[in-house]
Write an enzyme that holds these catalytic residues in place. Structure first.
Site, short mmCIF file in Angstrom:
data_model
loop_
_atom_site.label_atom_id
_atom_site.label_comp_id
_atom_site.label_asym_id
_atom_site.label_seq_id
_atom_site.Cartn_x
_atom_site.Cartn_y
_atom_site.Cartn_z
N ASP A 253 0.82 -1.21 0.00
CA ASP A 253 0.00 0.00 0.00
C ASP A 253 0.85 1.26 0.00
OD1 ASP A 253 -2.71 1.27 0.45
OD2 ASP A 253 -1.68 1.99 2.24
N GLU B 295 0.59 -0.82 -5.28
CA GLU B 295 -0.52 0.13 -5.29
C GLU B 295 0.09 1.52 -5.38
OE1 GLU B 295 -3.62 2.87 -3.45
OE2 GLU B 295 -1.63 2.41 -2.68
#
Length: 660
Positions: free
Chosen positions: A300, A342
């Site tokens: 992330d 991401e």
């Protein structure tokens, strides 16, 4: 990989790497003795270590080599890897061997993904485990469970404010429930994907609590400043991620009487990766997840993980070196584990995170945005312009192609790509915002704004796939023709993500055409975040409708959408040409039709997609020159065509064309 322009420097680092490894061998021997590791496993570890040690050492030396305690930290990193290897369950070790011998396993045409929130899908992990057969029935072989670890009370950014990486949110179950689900999925042939919230922790994580209590070692896990002098200097070159929610990137903490770096929300404290103790602590969390049975980690917010004064603190070289170092450590101890990037940044930056040495797979936000752009304009100009030079990836890597996710839609196309075909990027984004919020005359979409900034005109879009594709409008008006067109749009988009190259990913609910859930506004914890509108709760009674549909031959719109989606997935998994990442555009001489060629191991397929609600045609000779010969067959409708005749595509029709 990183290198050096000076051979002398490289040789010196290489010498230090060898010397360090020799010095650490007795410490490794202690680990093997304590764990009772046999000779065969030792040879496996040693072979992997010899392969990855030098590049790993170089990366860590570049990051931390100027520190006086560098060799202590690298010793701890290696011992952490050895312990993770020693504690790897036998079944996962066997999977490691298989995937090492078949490094492109995730590029198979049989890989089809789904993503869901556990509580919205099945209440908890235990009940989710009861629905493994549902995933198989739909055709999924990859399942991403949205954030499910323990989070701070109240606002937790949809689960991305982690309080404990080794504890499940008690509302969802326990870590043993998660381990059992991972095991059940693996035995069903479904890979498990979880988020690795990499850039920050919640303000109530143990590390943050210790920092607040005055522990200097843990205060160095974060960026904490006694006054505004340094934060003000950083702010000159930083952008604000959520400017309509809060201004700036730093938050005042009364208890510490200090400022804390908080890129995303005031309760999400950015980790200080310039401290090697943070690198090692997060390595332990990574190995814990890998040894629990996670196959893929969604890494992330990768763009933000390194800070340097005078820069945007995004996409810095050190961010790449960090991920590469973690990748090498995974290859040493848990090589069955993959990383998914991401990086919702400029397309030029997205691709820099994708390689065998960094993140093997990555979200493709640009494709998602441009598919919706083509639906709005009914033209493929910008999509073709972008695909022509932005789709290719390094060998043994893959895009994850999705139409919707838990997040918003941002119009992440390149301004120069737009300019080259006569589009003014700012004006075009305003048009797309108007279109997908239903403000543009003739729009079929029912999206709502996310993070609208009236000063700059910036805005992103929330909404389910079905509502954005026109089904909500059609249902409101009870218009059968509009319902049919909406379903055609949905199947067109699915047909592209399933065939264009990479891993197709459904956000569960799409298979039923679920509409916007406006009731999110009734929940005070969700009302301020419009993204909850496209996170509806699973309605299990839909399965009864599906079974009735199969029995009677009639059925609802939802049943039609499910069966159509299920069939496309089943077809994809039977077509070897759809494996891998190779994709070449086919000129259609029709701005409404997208065409591309898929090839893999001698198999060929041509895909044609009509983005207009009007019938469109393409000359059959273009398909002959694409290598399909004189006869070809659409495997979706099982219809045969001749290249001597024009090919007519119905409104929003997609053709998967094979040679006959």
């Amino acid at each position: 990989m990183i290198g050096s322009s000076e051979n002398g420097e490289y040789d010196d680092i290489s010498f230090k790497a060898d010397l360090t490894l020799d010095r650490l061998q007795p410490r490794l021997a202690e680990v093997w003795q304590q764990q009772g590791i046999d000779a065969a496993k030792l040879r496996t570890f040693d072979a992997r270590l010899r392969t990855h040690w030098h590049p790993l050492f170089q990366l860590l030396y570049r990051l931390y080599g100027t520190r006086y305690d560098f060799f202590y930290h690298i010793e701890q990193v290696l011992l952490t890897a050895a312990k993770a290897f020693a504690n790897r369950p036998d079944e996962l070790s066997a999977l490691d061997r298989h995937r090492t011998n078949e490094p492109d396993w995730f590029q198979s045409e049989k890989i089809v993904g789904g993503a869901l929130y556990v509580d919205l899908f099945a209440e908890n992990l235990s009940k989710a485990g009861q629905h493994v057969q549902y995933f198989k029935r739909l055709g999924l072989t990859y399942l991403h469970l949205m954030p499910l670890f323990a989070v701070r009370p109240g606002n937790n950014d949809g689960g991305y404010a982690i309080s404990n990486y080794r504890s499940v949110d008690p509302r969802l179950g326990t870590i043993d429930d998660l381990r059992q689900l991972a095991n059940d999925l693996r035995h069903a042939g479904i890979s498990l994907v979880l988020d690795f919230v990499f850039n920050h922790t919640a303000d109530d994580h143990e590390w943050a609590q210790r920092a607040q209590a005055g522990d200097r070692a843990y205060q160095e896990f974060y960026y904490i400043f006694p006054d505004r002098r340094l934060p003000e200097q950083y702010e000159r070159t930083l952008r604000e991620i959520f400017p309509t929610v809060r201004r700036g990137n730093f938050t005042w903490h009364d208890g510490m009487e200090s400022w804390v770096w908080t890129t995303f929300n005031s309760f999400q404290w950015d980790l200080n990766y310039s401290n090697p103790a943070v690198f090692r602590a997060m390595l332990e969390e990574m190995y814990f997840l890998a040894n629990m049975g996670v196959d893929i980690l969604r890494v992330d917010a990768v763009a933000f993980i390194w800070k340097r004064m005078g820069t945007s603190c995004e996409n810095l070289p050190e961010a790449h070196w960090l991920i590469q170092a973690y990748n090498h450590l995974a290859r040493i101890a848990t090589p069955g584990l993959l990383f998914k990037s991401e990086a919702i940044v400029h397309p030029d930056e997205v691709v820099k995170y994708i390689s065998e040495e960094e993140c093997q797979i990555s979200y493709n936000p640009t494709l998602m945005a441009l598919l919706w752009e083509s639906l709005a304009t009914r033209r493929t100009d910008l999509l073709v312009q972008t695909l022509g030079h932005r789709y290719k990836l390094p060998e043994n890597t893959s895009w994850v192609n999705y139409l919707r996710c838990h997040d918003d839609i941002g119009w992440t196309f390149d301004d120069q790509d737009a300019a080259e075909i006569g589009i003014r990027a700012f004006d075009h984004r305003q048009f797309l915002n108007d279109f997908y919020t239903g403000q543009f005359p003739g729009s079929f979409a029912r999206g709502i704004p996310f993070q609208e900034n009236h000063q700059t005109g910036d805005m992103r879009i929330s909404g389910t796939m079905a509502s954005l594709a026109g089904l909500e409008q059609a249902v409101e008006e009870d218009d059968e023709q509009k319902k049919d067109l909406a379903i055609r749009r949905m199947m067109l988009l699915h047909g592209i993500t399933l065939s264009i190259g990479g891993i197709p990913l459904l956000y569960l609910g799409e298979e039923w055409g679920m509409l916007n859930d406006y009731d999110f506004a009734l929940d005070p914890a969700k009302a301020g975040d419009s993204r909850w509108i496209h996170r509806p709760k699973m309605q299990w009674e839909y399965l009864d409708e599906l079974d009735d549909h199969i029995a009677s031959g009639n059925g609802s719109i939802r049943s039609r959408i499910f069966k159509s989606t299920q069939r496309l997935i089943e077809l994809r998994k039977s077509l070897p040409a759809f494996a891998g990442q190779s994709m070449g555009l086919v000129s259609t001489s029709n701005p409404h039709i997208l065409g591309y060629l898929r090839t893999h191991d001698g198999h060929r397929m041509v895909v044609l997609a009509n983005f207009s609600e009007q019938p469109q045609q393409i000359g059959g000779n273009k398909l002959r020159t694409a290598g399909l010969g004189r006869f070809f067959k659409d495997v979706i409708q099982e219809k045969t065509y001749l290249t001597s005749e024009p090919v007519l595509l119905e409104p929003y029709q997609i053709l998967w064309l094979d040679r006959v």
